[in-house]
Design a protein around this motif. Structure first.
Motif, short mmCIF file in Angstrom:
data_model
loop_
_atom_site.label_atom_id
_atom_site.label_comp_id
_atom_site.label_asym_id
_atom_site.label_seq_id
_atom_site.Cartn_x
_atom_site.Cartn_y
_atom_site.Cartn_z
N ALA A 45 0.85 -1.20 0.00
CA ALA A 45 0.00 0.00 0.00
C ALA A 45 0.88 1.24 0.00
CB ALA A 45 -0.92 -0.01 1.22
N ASN A 76 -5.42 4.99 -7.23
CA ASN A 76 -6.02 4.42 -6.03
C ASN A 76 -7.38 5.02 -5.69
OD1 ASN A 76 -4.84 6.85 -5.33
ND2 ASN A 76 -4.18 6.16 -3.32
N SER A 78 -10.67 6.65 -4.58
CA SER A 78 -11.04 7.55 -3.49
C SER A 78 -10.02 7.57 -2.37
CB SER A 78 -12.42 7.18 -2.95
OG SER A 78 -12.40 5.87 -2.42
N TRP A 79 -9.06 6.67 -2.39
CA TRP A 79 -8.00 6.67 -1.39
C TRP A 79 -6.92 7.69 -1.72
CZ3 TRP A 79 -10.61 2.42 -3.00
CH2 TRP A 79 -11.30 1.73 -2.02
N ARG A 81 -7.10 10.72 -1.38
CA ARG A 81 -7.06 11.72 -0.31
C ARG A 81 -6.09 11.34 0.80
NH1 ARG A 81 -11.82 8.81 0.52
NH2 ARG A 81 -12.07 8.02 2.62
N ASN A 82 -5.67 10.07 0.86
CA ASN A 82 -4.67 9.66 1.84
C ASN A 82 -3.27 10.09 1.43
OD1 ASN A 82 -6.77 8.43 3.20
ND2 ASN A 82 -6.34 6.41 2.39
N PRO A 90 -15.67 9.03 -1.55
CA PRO A 90 -16.09 7.90 -2.38
C PRO A 90 -17.60 7.79 -2.51
CG PRO A 90 -15.33 7.14 -0.23
CD PRO A 90 -15.09 8.61 -0.28
#
Length: 97
Positions: A45, A76, A78-79, A81-82, A90
């Protein structure tokens, strides 16, 4: 067969759709043919992007490894934003590009 209540419609000759599964399978095969390596799993990840001089030069993985690259594709969803300060929430069936 159309419902009897349908009395007309519009034809858009340049409108199109794709079979997403077939598209992704074809894209993956083309990437593998060109030597691109796919990684998955919790240890792979993306933890953060390696930004140097305003450019992304790699990815730091969750397990601490850093992958350097000339080009980085972040896919990736909606992730995102990480990793970046983008206002993404999402929602089923939606995409951001």
């Amino acid at each position: 067969c159309l419902h009897p209540d349908v009395i007309g419609g519009w034809w858009f000759p340049e409108d199109a759709s794709v079979d997403a599964r077939r598209l992704i399978c074809g894209m993956r095969a083309a990437c593998v043919d060109r030597g691109i390596q796919f990684m998955w799993g919790d240890s792979c990840a993306a933890g953060s992007l390696e930004l140097i001089g305003g450019k992304c030069k790699g990815v730091k993985l969750a397990d601490g490894r850093i992958l350097s690259a000339n080009s980085v594709v972040v896919a990736n969803g909606s992730w995102m934003r990480n990793l970046l300060p983008v206002p993404i929430t999402p929602h089923k069936g939606q995409s951001f590009s």
